[in-house]
Design a protein around this motif. Sequence first.
Motif, PDB file in Angstrom:
ATOM      1  N   TYR A  38      45.047  65.301 -20.843  1.00 30.41           N
ATOM      2  CA  TYR A  38      45.285  66.499 -21.640  1.00 30.41           C
ATOM      3  C   TYR A  38      44.265  66.677 -22.757  1.00 30.41           C
ATOM      4  O   TYR A  38      43.924  67.790 -23.114  1.00 30.41           O
ATOM      5  CB  TYR A  38      46.684  66.451 -22.280  1.00 30.41           C
ATOM      6  CG  TYR A  38      47.830  66.414 -21.313  1.00 30.41           C
ATOM      7  CD1 TYR A  38      47.672  66.785 -19.986  1.00 30.41           C
ATOM      8  CD2 TYR A  38      49.084  66.008 -21.736  1.00 30.41           C
ATOM      9  CE1 TYR A  38      48.734  66.755 -19.107  1.00 30.41           C
ATOM     10  CE2 TYR A  38      50.161  65.972 -20.860  1.00 30.41           C
ATOM     11  CZ  TYR A  38      49.977  66.346 -19.541  1.00 30.41           C
ATOM     12  OH  TYR A  38      51.032  66.316 -18.683  1.00 30.41           O
ATOM     13  N   ASN A  39      43.783  65.570 -23.321  1.00 30.60           N
ATOM     14  CA  ASN A  39      42.941  65.655 -24.503  1.00 30.60           C
ATOM     15  C   ASN A  39      41.504  66.027 -24.156  1.00 30.60           C
ATOM     16  O   ASN A  39      40.849  65.353 -23.354  1.00 30.60           O
ATOM     17  CB  ASN A  39      42.936  64.328 -25.265  1.00 30.60           C
ATOM     18  CG  ASN A  39      44.231  64.082 -26.003  1.00 30.60           C
ATOM     19  OD1 ASN A  39      45.074  64.953 -26.100  1.00 30.60           O
ATOM     20  ND2 ASN A  39      44.392  62.865 -26.515  1.00 30.60           N
ATOM     21  N   SER A  40      41.016  67.080 -24.786  1.00 30.33           N
ATOM     22  CA  SER A  40      39.639  67.516 -24.583  1.00 30.33           C
ATOM     23  C   SER A  40      38.667  66.387 -24.921  1.00 30.33           C
ATOM     24  O   SER A  40      38.843  65.645 -25.894  1.00 30.33           O
ATOM     25  CB  SER A  40      39.358  68.727 -25.484  1.00 30.33           C
ATOM     26  OG  SER A  40      38.047  69.192 -25.303  1.00 30.33           O
ATOM     27  N   GLY A  41      37.646  66.235 -24.072  1.00 30.92           N
ATOM     28  CA  GLY A  41      36.614  65.242 -24.335  1.00 30.92           C
ATOM     29  C   GLY A  41      36.982  63.834 -23.913  1.00 30.92           C
ATOM     30  O   GLY A  41      36.243  62.896 -24.227  1.00 30.92           O
ATOM     31  N   GLN A  42      38.091  63.673 -23.190  1.00 28.60           N
ATOM     32  CA  GLN A  42      38.499  62.343 -22.743  1.00 28.60           C
ATOM     33  C   GLN A  42      38.575  62.284 -21.220  1.00 28.60           C
ATOM     34  O   GLN A  42      38.970  63.244 -20.558  1.00 28.60           O
ATOM     35  CB  GLN A  42      39.849  61.950 -23.343  1.00 28.60           C
ATOM     36  CG  GLN A  42      39.794  61.711 -24.841  1.00 28.60           C
ATOM     37  CD  GLN A  42      41.101  61.189 -25.399  1.00 28.60           C
ATOM     38  OE1 GLN A  42      42.150  61.249 -24.766  1.00 28.60           O
ATOM     39  NE2 GLN A  42      41.043  60.657 -26.617  1.00 28.60           N
ATOM     40  N   VAL A  43      38.195  61.124 -20.673  1.00 30.04           N
ATOM     41  CA  VAL A  43      38.304  60.831 -19.247  1.00 30.04           C
ATOM     42  C   VAL A  43      39.039  59.513 -19.082  1.00 30.04           C
ATOM     43  O   VAL A  43      38.757  58.545 -19.796  1.00 30.04           O
ATOM     44  CB  VAL A  43      36.922  60.720 -18.578  1.00 30.04           C
ATOM     45  CG1 VAL A  43      37.058  60.201 -17.148  1.00 30.04           C
ATOM     46  CG2 VAL A  43      36.210  62.056 -18.548  1.00 30.04           C
ATOM     47  N   ALA A  44      39.969  59.482 -18.133  1.00 27.97           N
ATOM     48  CA  ALA A  44      40.602  58.223 -17.744  1.00 27.97           C
ATOM     49  C   ALA A  44      40.008  57.785 -16.414  1.00 27.97           C
ATOM     50  O   ALA A  44      40.170  58.474 -15.400  1.00 27.97           O
ATOM     51  CB  ALA A  44      42.107  58.397 -17.624  1.00 27.97           C
ATOM     52  N   ALA A 224      42.464  54.941 -21.602  1.00 24.84           N
ATOM     53  CA  ALA A 224      43.513  54.712 -20.613  1.00 24.84           C
ATOM     54  C   ALA A 224      44.404  55.947 -20.508  1.00 24.84           C
ATOM     55  O   ALA A 224      44.404  56.816 -21.383  1.00 24.84           O
ATOM     56  CB  ALA A 224      44.339  53.489 -20.986  1.00 24.84           C
ATOM     57  N   VAL A 225      45.181  56.004 -19.425  1.00 24.81           N
ATOM     58  CA  VAL A 225      45.950  57.217 -19.154  1.00 24.81           C
ATOM     59  C   VAL A 225      46.978  57.523 -20.236  1.00 24.81           C
ATOM     60  O   VAL A 225      47.247  58.696 -20.535  1.00 24.81           O
ATOM     61  CB  VAL A 225      46.641  57.142 -17.779  1.00 24.81           C
ATOM     62  CG1 VAL A 225      45.612  57.154 -16.668  1.00 24.81           C
ATOM     63  CG2 VAL A 225      47.561  55.932 -17.659  1.00 24.81           C
ATOM     64  N   ASP A 226      47.566  56.511 -20.842  1.00 24.37           N
ATOM     65  CA  ASP A 226      48.565  56.775 -21.879  1.00 24.37           C
ATOM     66  C   ASP A 226      47.922  57.403 -23.111  1.00 24.37           C
ATOM     67  O   ASP A 226      48.530  58.246 -23.778  1.00 24.37           O
ATOM     68  CB  ASP A 226      49.339  55.509 -22.258  1.00 24.37           C
ATOM     69  CG  ASP A 226      48.452  54.289 -22.415  1.00 24.37           C
ATOM     70  OD1 ASP A 226      47.613  54.048 -21.530  1.00 24.37           O
ATOM     71  OD2 ASP A 226      48.612  53.563 -23.408  1.00 24.37           O
ATOM     72  N   THR A 227      46.681  57.042 -23.402  1.00 20.75           N
ATOM     73  CA  THR A 227      45.975  57.618 -24.547  1.00 20.75           C
ATOM     74  C   THR A 227      45.527  59.043 -24.262  1.00 20.75           C
ATOM     75  O   THR A 227      45.643  59.930 -25.121  1.00 20.75           O
ATOM     76  CB  THR A 227      44.750  56.758 -24.903  1.00 20.75           C
ATOM     77  OG1 THR A 227      45.194  55.449 -25.269  1.00 20.75           O
ATOM     78  CG2 THR A 227      43.973  57.364 -26.061  1.00 20.75           C
ATOM     79  N   CYS A 228      45.041  59.300 -23.043  1.00 25.40           N
ATOM     80  CA  CYS A 228      44.459  60.610 -22.766  1.00 25.40           C
ATOM     81  C   CYS A 228      45.508  61.706 -22.647  1.00 25.40           C
ATOM     82  O   CYS A 228      45.165  62.879 -22.572  1.00 25.40           O
ATOM     83  CB  CYS A 228      43.596  60.574 -21.514  1.00 25.40           C
ATOM     84  SG  CYS A 228      44.473  60.660 -19.947  1.00 25.40           S
TER      85      CYS A 228
END
Length: 252
Positions: A38-44, A224-228
């Motif tokens: 969900y967070n812009s600029g992040q990749v899991a 990681a997915v929980d952060t993103c």
Amino acid sequence: MFTKTALTALFSVLAASVTVNAAPTARQNGLQVINSCYNSGQVALTYDDGPYNYENDIANQFGDQKATFFLNGNNYVCIYDRVDQVRALHAAGHTLGSHTWSHKDLTTLSEGEIHEELEKVENAFIKILGLKPLYFRPPYGSYNDLVLSVLAQRGYKKVFLWTDDTGDANGESVQYSQGVIDGVANSYPEPKMVLEHSVIDTTASQVVPYAINRLNNAGYQLVAVDTCLGDAGEWPYEWVGEPGTPDGSWYC
């Protein structure tokens, strides 16, 4: 519980500050199917099918950034033969989720068989880490209403799919996988979730270093997915007790 319509409206409001690739699908008891960060600029960057021989090599390349590993119990090797490896991944702060015991297509199984595939790998997590996983990726990305019902009964919070597949498990070349990474990098800052497999030697030795360098240079943060998932994420485990000590019950 939010309806799907309500969740979609909520994430539309949030989109002004956070790029949302897709609203989650709400399911029984809060279980959600997640297709992307969900967070812009992040990749899991996510890695399926381990443990095997390359997980630590992959993890060590991330430095202070984090990856996600969806683990089987008895696929390439028995998870009880990789206790130190699993504990090292967890200690380094990488997120670990369930990928079933033996990588069967859950949509071909009965309700009791689905429970067994999940319970056996949960028991391994509990023995090795003292934690029950709450995040899940279905083998082959295959699920149906029965699978979701069983997952909800067992307390899982999220089912993870992906936006981009490097094709390594299908025998695609390193160049093909790197091309997928290039496509992700060129999508910056759109949030992404990438499927890879930690059991492929060329993924560990060639695709992973390429991906980390290419995505970081594009401006992406690797999490990681929980952060993103931002505020929609949660601690991906249920604490059960202290990790156990290997004994005669730790076998596949």
